[in-house]
Design a protein around this motif. Structure first.
Motif, PDB file in Angstrom:
ATOM      1  N   ARG A  53       0.854  -1.186   0.000  1.00  0.00           N
ATOM      2  CA  ARG A  53       0.000   0.000   0.000  1.00  0.00           C
ATOM      3  C   ARG A  53       0.887   1.232   0.000  1.00  0.00           C
ATOM      4  O   ARG A  53       2.066   1.169   0.352  1.00  0.00           O
ATOM      5  N   GLY A  54       0.327   2.361  -0.420  1.00  0.00           N
ATOM      6  CA  GLY A  54       1.090   3.588  -0.459  1.00  0.00           C
ATOM      7  C   GLY A  54       1.360   4.140   0.930  1.00  0.00           C
ATOM      8  O   GLY A  54       0.892   3.620   1.948  1.00  0.00           O
ATOM      9  N   THR A  55       2.130   5.218   0.981  1.00  0.00           N
ATOM     10  CA  THR A  55       2.490   5.840   2.253  1.00  0.00           C
ATOM     11  C   THR A  55       1.257   6.460   2.891  1.00  0.00           C
ATOM     12  O   THR A  55       0.645   7.365   2.316  1.00  0.00           O
ATOM     13  N   PRO A  56       0.862   6.015   4.071  1.00  0.00           N
ATOM     14  CA  PRO A  56      -0.357   6.535   4.703  1.00  0.00           C
ATOM     15  C   PRO A  56      -0.127   7.887   5.366  1.00  0.00           C
ATOM     16  O   PRO A  56       0.566   7.997   6.376  1.00  0.00           O
ATOM     17  N   HIS A  57      -0.696   8.931   4.790  1.00  0.00           N
ATOM     18  CA  HIS A  57      -0.509  10.287   5.300  1.00  0.00           C
ATOM     19  C   HIS A  57      -0.975  10.396   6.748  1.00  0.00           C
ATOM     20  O   HIS A  57      -0.295  11.013   7.593  1.00  0.00           O
ATOM     21  N   ASP A  58      -2.125   9.814   7.066  1.00  0.00           N
ATOM     22  CA  ASP A  58      -2.681   9.977   8.412  1.00  0.00           C
ATOM     23  C   ASP A  58      -1.804   9.330   9.475  1.00  0.00           C
ATOM     24  O   ASP A  58      -1.570   9.921  10.543  1.00  0.00           O
ATOM     25  N   ILE A  59      -1.290   8.133   9.191  1.00  0.00           N
ATOM     26  CA  ILE A  59      -0.444   7.447  10.173  1.00  0.00           C
ATOM     27  C   ILE A  59       0.873   8.194  10.366  1.00  0.00           C
ATOM     28  O   ILE A  59       1.319   8.423  11.499  1.00  0.00           O
ATOM     29  N   VAL A  60       1.500   8.591   9.267  1.00  0.00           N
ATOM     30  CA  VAL A  60       2.778   9.307   9.364  1.00  0.00           C
ATOM     31  C   VAL A  60       2.604  10.625  10.111  1.00  0.00           C
ATOM     32  O   VAL A  60       3.414  10.986  10.968  1.00  0.00           O
ATOM     33  N   ALA A  61       1.522  11.354   9.806  1.00  0.00           N
ATOM     34  CA  ALA A  61       1.280  12.635  10.472  1.00  0.00           C
ATOM     35  C   ALA A  61       1.074  12.443  11.971  1.00  0.00           C
ATOM     36  O   ALA A  61       1.586  13.224  12.789  1.00  0.00           O
ATOM     37  N   THR A  62       0.341  11.419  12.350  1.00  0.00           N
ATOM     38  CA  THR A  62       0.089  11.166  13.774  1.00  0.00           C
ATOM     39  C   THR A  62       1.373  10.771  14.493  1.00  0.00           C
ATOM     40  O   THR A  62       1.676  11.267  15.588  1.00  0.00           O
ATOM     41  N   GLU A  63       2.150   9.879  13.888  1.00  0.00           N
ATOM     42  CA  GLU A  63       3.415   9.473  14.496  1.00  0.00           C
ATOM     43  C   GLU A  63       4.367  10.650  14.627  1.00  0.00           C
ATOM     44  O   GLU A  63       5.094  10.777  15.625  1.00  0.00           O
ATOM     45  N   THR A  64       4.358  11.528  13.624  1.00  0.00           N
ATOM     46  CA  THR A  64       5.241  12.691  13.648  1.00  0.00           C
ATOM     47  C   THR A  64       4.937  13.586  14.833  1.00  0.00           C
ATOM     48  O   THR A  64       5.850  14.086  15.511  1.00  0.00           O
ATOM     49  N   ILE A  65       3.662  13.817  15.107  1.00  0.00           N
ATOM     50  CA  ILE A  65       3.271  14.662  16.243  1.00  0.00           C
ATOM     51  C   ILE A  65       3.806  14.070  17.544  1.00  0.00           C
ATOM     52  O   ILE A  65       4.350  14.787  18.394  1.00  0.00           O
ATOM     53  N   VAL A  66       3.661  12.770  17.704  1.00  0.00           N
ATOM     54  CA  VAL A  66       4.117  12.112  18.939  1.00  0.00           C
ATOM     55  C   VAL A  66       5.639  12.175  19.057  1.00  0.00           C
ATOM     56  O   VAL A  66       6.192  12.500  20.112  1.00  0.00           O
ATOM     57  N   LEU A  67       6.341  11.896  17.967  1.00  0.00           N
ATOM     58  CA  LEU A  67       7.796  11.838  18.023  1.00  0.00           C
ATOM     59  C   LEU A  67       8.446  13.216  18.061  1.00  0.00           C
ATOM     60  O   LEU A  67       9.611  13.345  18.453  1.00  0.00           O
ATOM     61  N   ALA A  68       7.713  14.241  17.673  1.00  0.00           N
ATOM     62  CA  ALA A  68       8.244  15.599  17.794  1.00  0.00           C
ATOM     63  C   ALA A  68       8.512  15.951  19.256  1.00  0.00           C
ATOM     64  O   ALA A  68       9.371  16.786  19.551  1.00  0.00           O
ATOM     65  N   ALA A  69       7.796  15.302  20.166  1.00  0.00           N
ATOM     66  CA  ALA A  69       8.054  15.512  21.599  1.00  0.00           C
ATOM     67  C   ALA A  69       9.391  14.896  22.002  1.00  0.00           C
ATOM     68  O   ALA A  69      10.011  15.342  22.973  1.00  0.00           O
ATOM     69  N   GLU A  70       9.834  13.880  21.269  1.00  0.00           N
ATOM     70  CA  GLU A  70      11.119  13.233  21.554  1.00  0.00           C
ATOM     71  C   GLU A  70      12.287  14.024  20.973  1.00  0.00           C
ATOM     72  O   GLU A  70      13.301  14.223  21.631  1.00  0.00           O
ATOM     73  N   GLU A  71      12.146  14.470  19.724  1.00  0.00           N
ATOM     74  CA  GLU A  71      13.216  15.202  19.032  1.00  0.00           C
ATOM     75  C   GLU A  71      12.599  16.373  18.268  1.00  0.00           C
ATOM     76  O   GLU A  71      12.369  16.304  17.061  1.00  0.00           O
ATOM     77  N   PRO A  72      12.312  17.485  18.954  1.00  0.00           N
ATOM     78  CA  PRO A  72      11.588  18.600  18.316  1.00  0.00           C
ATOM     79  C   PRO A  72      12.268  19.165  17.073  1.00  0.00           C
ATOM     80  O   PRO A  72      11.590  19.595  16.141  1.00  0.00           O
ATOM     81  N   GLY A  73      13.587  19.155  17.043  1.00  0.00           N
ATOM     82  CA  GLY A  73      14.286  19.756  15.918  1.00  0.00           C
ATOM     83  C   GLY A  73      14.202  18.987  14.624  1.00  0.00           C
ATOM     84  O   GLY A  73      14.593  19.511  13.566  1.00  0.00           O
ATOM     85  N   LEU A  74      13.666  17.783  14.674  1.00  0.00           N
ATOM     86  CA  LEU A  74      13.635  16.942  13.477  1.00  0.00           C
ATOM     87  C   LEU A  74      12.341  17.038  12.689  1.00  0.00           C
ATOM     88  O   LEU A  74      12.288  16.587  11.549  1.00  0.00           O
ATOM     89  N   PHE A  75      11.294  17.599  13.283  1.00  0.00           N
ATOM     90  CA  PHE A  75       9.975  17.455  12.681  1.00  0.00           C
ATOM     91  C   PHE A  75       9.245  18.787  12.522  1.00  0.00           C
ATOM     92  O   PHE A  75       9.366  19.693  13.350  1.00  0.00           O
ATOM     93  N   SER A  76       8.475  18.859  11.439  1.00  0.00           N
ATOM     94  CA  SER A  76       7.529  19.947  11.197  1.00  0.00           C
ATOM     95  C   SER A  76       6.220  19.321  10.730  1.00  0.00           C
ATOM     96  O   SER A  76       6.216  18.193  10.212  1.00  0.00           O
ATOM     97  N   ALA A  77       5.134  20.041  10.900  1.00  0.00           N
ATOM     98  CA  ALA A  77       3.868  19.589  10.319  1.00  0.00           C
ATOM     99  C   ALA A  77       3.998  19.651   8.798  1.00  0.00           C
ATOM    100  O   ALA A  77       4.435  20.666   8.250  1.00  0.00           O
ATOM    101  N   TYR A  78       3.629  18.572   8.131  1.00  0.00           N
ATOM    102  CA  TYR A  78       3.788  18.525   6.678  1.00  0.00           C
ATOM    103  C   TYR A  78       2.645  19.290   6.020  1.00  0.00           C
ATOM    104  O   TYR A  78       1.503  18.827   5.989  1.00  0.00           O
ATOM    105  N   GLU A  79       2.966  20.466   5.486  1.00  0.00           N
ATOM    106  CA  GLU A  79       1.952  21.323   4.877  1.00  0.00           C
ATOM    107  C   GLU A  79       2.131  21.481   3.378  1.00  0.00           C
ATOM    108  O   GLU A  79       1.380  22.202   2.729  1.00  0.00           O
ATOM    109  N   ASN A  80       3.105  20.811   2.812  1.00  0.00           N
ATOM    110  CA  ASN A  80       3.321  20.847   1.373  1.00  0.00           C
ATOM    111  C   ASN A  80       2.175  20.094   0.691  1.00  0.00           C
ATOM    112  O   ASN A  80       1.899  18.943   1.017  1.00  0.00           O
ATOM    113  N   PRO A  81       1.464  20.716  -0.258  1.00  0.00           N
ATOM    114  CA  PRO A  81       0.368  20.010  -0.933  1.00  0.00           C
ATOM    115  C   PRO A  81       0.845  18.824  -1.771  1.00  0.00           C
ATOM    116  O   PRO A  81       0.042  17.962  -2.140  1.00  0.00           O
TER     117      PRO A  81
END
Length: 223
Positions: A53-81
């Motif tokens: 299956r393709g890359t699931p946007h919803d799962i990746v976005a949710t995991e990113t929010i959680v992991l940003a608490a672990e390493e804030p400098g590595l992550f941004s909310a993905y807003e590129n269309p």
């Protein structure tokens, strides 16, 4: 005489935020422990092939929010269309880098792709996004040009497929899976204790120093 490279194989997907955290901590530990000969050798484990299956946007976005608490400098909310429909071009770029400069250059390009996607919100499925990732790699621009030329003209998809076939013979629990030179292996070291509950990953135990401890142990075993 330069010290021989010590390869630590890391099987993962480039769109896996857990893998980015793991690699970031391993790379930091390598610097702290002064082990420049250690290479975190990127091995392709495309989840779009594993899960069909393709890359699931919803799962990746949710995991990113959680992991940003672990390493804030590595992550941004993905807003590129422009969201990558496939990460195979990114895996192919790593394979091209390996053809140019071996595992060490492949590691740098692999890490640059992850940072470009998760921090800089870059679509790494297109040539422009791949070039952006290469700009994050501190090597000679001639290497960048050679990598892109190989990506455009050589059958690097075959390199990715050949490696993926090897992965089927290994005890990979998930992305990332780290294999040490002595044969030991760890899945997602320091963050393996997590579950999905009510649509979100819950980290039950975070051990940020675990990757460093494992790397130090490997170094001690080799002395």
């Amino acid at each position: 005489m330069t010290e021989r490279e010590v390869l630590v194989d890391v099987w993962s997907d480039i769109h896996c935020p857990w893998a980015l955290v793991c690699l970031h901590r391993l790379r930091g530990a390598r610097e702290e422990l002064r082990l420049p000969n250690v290479v975190f050798n990127p091995r392709p484990w495309p989840l779009e092939w594993v899960n069909e299956r393709g890359t699931p946007h919803d799962i990746v976005a949710t995991e990113t929010i959680v992991l940003a608490a672990e390493e804030p400098g590595l992550f941004s909310a993905y807003e590129n269309p422009s969201w990558p429909s496939t990460f195979l071009p990114a895996f192919e770029l790593v394979a091209a880098a390996r053809r140019v400069g071996g595992p060490a250059l492949a590691e740098e390009v692999d890490y640059g792709l992850r940072v470009a996607f998760f921090r800089d919100q870059v679509d790494v499925s297109i040539a422009a996004g791949l070039r952006h990732a290469l700009e994050l790699v501190h090597t000679d621009r001639a290497d960048h040009e050679a990598i892109m030329r190989i990506w455009f003209t050589q059958p690097v998809r075959g390199d990715v497929l050949a490696e993926y076939e090897i992965s089927k013979t290994l005890p990979i629990q998930g992305s990332p899976q780290v294999f040490w030179p002595n044969g030991d292996t760890h899945h997602n070291p320091g963050l393996s204790d997590h579950t999905w509950e009510r649509g979100m990953p819950r980290i039950h135990s975070s051990q940020p120093l675990k990757p460093a401890a494992l790397l130090a142990r490997m170094a001690a075993l080799r002395t």
